[in-house]
Design an enzyme around this catalytic site. Structure first.
Site, PDB file in Angstrom:
ATOM      1  N   LYS A 197      33.433  21.021   8.863  1.00  0.00           N
ATOM      2  CA  LYS A 197      34.094  22.217   8.340  1.00  0.00           C
ATOM      3  C   LYS A 197      33.255  23.484   8.400  1.00  0.00           C
ATOM      4  O   LYS A 197      32.060  23.452   8.153  1.00  0.00           O
ATOM      5  CB  LYS A 197      34.451  21.972   6.869  1.00  0.00           C
ATOM      6  N   GLY A 353      22.066  15.952   6.425  1.00  0.00           N
ATOM      7  CA  GLY A 353      23.201  15.037   6.537  1.00  0.00           C
ATOM      8  C   GLY A 353      23.384  14.320   7.856  1.00  0.00           C
ATOM      9  O   GLY A 353      22.508  13.608   8.332  1.00  0.00           O
ATOM     10  N   GLY A 376      20.918  17.365   0.796  1.00  0.00           N
ATOM     11  CA  GLY A 376      21.286  18.558   0.019  1.00  0.00           C
ATOM     12  C   GLY A 376      20.141  19.554  -0.078  1.00  0.00           C
ATOM     13  O   GLY A 376      20.342  20.766   0.014  1.00  0.00           O
TER      14      GLY A 376
HETATM   15  P1  AMP Z   1      29.111  17.595   8.103  1.00  0.00           P
HETATM   16  O1  AMP Z   1      28.802  16.709   6.922  1.00  0.00           O
HETATM   17  O2  AMP Z   1      29.770  18.869   7.741  1.00  0.00           O
HETATM   18  O3  AMP Z   1      27.915  17.771   8.986  1.00  0.00           O
HETATM   19  O4  AMP Z   1      30.229  16.832   8.939  1.00  0.00           O
HETATM   20  C1  AMP Z   1      29.976  15.630   9.586  1.00  0.00           C
HETATM   21  C2  AMP Z   1      31.277  14.993   9.945  1.00  0.00           C
HETATM   22  O5  AMP Z   1      32.002  15.837  10.802  1.00  0.00           O
HETATM   23  C3  AMP Z   1      31.108  13.685  10.675  1.00  0.00           C
HETATM   24  O6  AMP Z   1      31.546  12.644   9.835  1.00  0.00           O
HETATM   25  C4  AMP Z   1      32.011  13.832  11.894  1.00  0.00           C
HETATM   26  O7  AMP Z   1      32.832  12.709  12.133  1.00  0.00           O
HETATM   27  C5  AMP Z   1      32.883  15.024  11.526  1.00  0.00           C
HETATM   28  N1  AMP Z   1      33.409  15.687  12.721  1.00  0.00           N
HETATM   29  C6  AMP Z   1      32.716  16.146  13.770  1.00  0.00           C
HETATM   30  N2  AMP Z   1      33.549  16.648  14.710  1.00  0.00           N
HETATM   31  C7  AMP Z   1      34.806  16.492  14.246  1.00  0.00           C
HETATM   32  C8  AMP Z   1      36.093  16.789  14.782  1.00  0.00           C
HETATM   33  N3  AMP Z   1      36.233  17.365  15.966  1.00  0.00           N
HETATM   34  N4  AMP Z   1      37.158  16.468  14.032  1.00  0.00           N
HETATM   35  C9  AMP Z   1      36.995  15.893  12.829  1.00  0.00           C
HETATM   36  N5  AMP Z   1      35.816  15.594  12.264  1.00  0.00           N
HETATM   37  C10 AMP Z   1      34.720  15.891  12.970  1.00  0.00           C
END
Ligand code: AMP
Length: 395
Positions: A197, A353, A376
């Protein structure tokens, strides 16, 4: 910064806040010793310079005293890693703890019971912190993973040690790694932000934009940008409420001469599943029932150019849903590119993360300059915040 280096600790007792919050299996055996290994350098340093060590840590999130969360379970593992028999005290504060630590001799190490058996720990209680401060002659914080919390052992107890408080070796490395990217990084500086996100990365983006030359945007964040610019993203993950932010960011970046790199092609799927059908698509022309789950081959080639010419690289967040084997190629390829650039002399920091999990999964860990141990805490550092545990050591 008060580090352990060049100090003589003869006959002095360190009370060290370590992060031994390690995973245990159903037989209470440690399944991943990374955090214990990470604390070894500080402990060895103090022992080799004449001192003794009182180790304090939390384990899990117990509600009061609970044998399942006892640090007793890890004593053997800590002994094995340090190469000496480690003593254990089944309390971490009060008369029993003070008696046990008073008897400690130079060269010895004692592990105290779980700090979180007392709710005063997370509450940052003053008197509890005062009690902890009686366990040693000087204080060392080496628990980067909890440095963003103002708990009794991570922050509050530092005030009872005047000048006698130190950055542990791990904490020092984490802080210096962030400085090496955001304060004195060699140019060109590249940040790669992926993950699910935009909303969770806004503060990081705002903090780093003045400091970097290139920004690769990957993962699920991409589609908010593409849709904001009028593209068709099908069922891809998207945060419509961040369209303005996305467009403003692109404008700001232009003014600041930061090159933003978005994927031009992506791997799309007809379902959010490892078994979904997949094909390559232009990022702004995704068919209605499909969604983008990974970076495409043309994008990866373009990213490689940027990665290879960068001298400093920060990587936070995967390029796709790497947990699905069929959509892990982008994240893995990018990891390999960063490894190659690091071999050529770039400094690479992987932090926060899921990119850390990805690097471990693809066994690229040893090929990166530094991999943060704190999720975090690293995110908040990249957001430009001064962590309370670190601020407490500096005042
Ligand atoms: P974050 O914790 O914000 O770094 O998000 C990591 C997560 O983003 C991982 O679990 C990925 O599976 C997810 N992610 C990466 N690319 C996508 C995508 N195109 N659509 C949905 N989820 C995604």
């Amino acid at each position: 910064m008060h580090t352990l280096n060049n100090n003589d600790f003869s006959n002095r007792k360190a009370v060290i806040r370590v992060d031994f919050n390690v995973p245990l299996d159903e037989n209470f055996q440690v399944t991943d010793s990374t955090r214990i290994l990470a604390a070894k350098e500080s402990i060895d340093y103090i022992l080799n310079h004449g001192g003794s060590c009182v180790l304090i840590s939390h384990l899990g999130r117990p509600k009061g005293k609970d044998a399942a969360f006892s640090l007793y379970h890890i004593v053997n593992k800590v002994s094995e890693i340090l190469g000496i028999p480690v003593l254990f005290c089944d309390d971490c504060v009060g008369p029993k703890a003070e008696t046990a630590t008073a008897q400690l001799k130079p060269g010895e190490v004692i592990l105290m019971e779980n700090l979180r058996f007392y709710p005063e720990e997370t509450a940052g209680d003053f008197n509890f912190a005062l009690g902890l401060s009686k366990l040693g002659d000087f204080y060392v914080n080496d628990a980067f993973g909890t440095a963003h919390r103002a708990h009794a052992s991570t922050t509050i107890m530092a005030q009872f040690f005047d000048e006698d408080k130190y950055f542990g070796k791990l904490l020092e490395k984490e802080v210096k790694a962030v400085q090496k990217v955001l304060e004195n990084g060699e140019k060109p500086i590249l940040a790669i932000l992926g993950g699910a996100k935009v909303s969770s990365k806004i503060t990081i983006i705002e903090n780093i934009l003045d400091k970097i030359d290139h920004l690769i945007i990957g993962g699920g964040m991409v589609y908010t940008f593409v849709k904001a610019m009028g593209g068709n993203i099908g069922q891809s993950i998207c945060e419509d409420e961040y369209f303005d932010f996305a467009l403003e960011l692109l404008e700001k970046a232009k003014l600041k001469n930061v090159n933003i790199h978005l994927p031009t092609d992506v791997i799309i799927a007809d379902d959010f599943s490892n078994k979904a059908n997949k094909k390559v698509s232009m990022v702004s022309e995704i068919s209605e029932d499909w969604q983008g789950l990974d970076a495409g081959p043309e994008s990866l080639k373009a990213f490689e150019q940027v990665v290879m010419k960068s001298k400093t690289i920060l990587w936070n967040g995967p390029l796709g849903v790497f947990e699905f084997e069929n959509f892990a190629t982008g994240t893995m390829t990018l990891g390999e590119q960063i490894a190659k650039s690091t071999k050529n002399g770039a400094f690479s920091l992987v932090g926060g993360g899921d990119s850390v999990a990805a690097v471990k999964q693809f066994r690229l860990g040893p090929k990166m300059s530094y991999i943060s141990t704190g999720g975090g805490a690293m995110l908040e550092s990249l957001e430009g915040k001064i962590l309370p545990g670190i601020a407490a050591l500096l005042t």
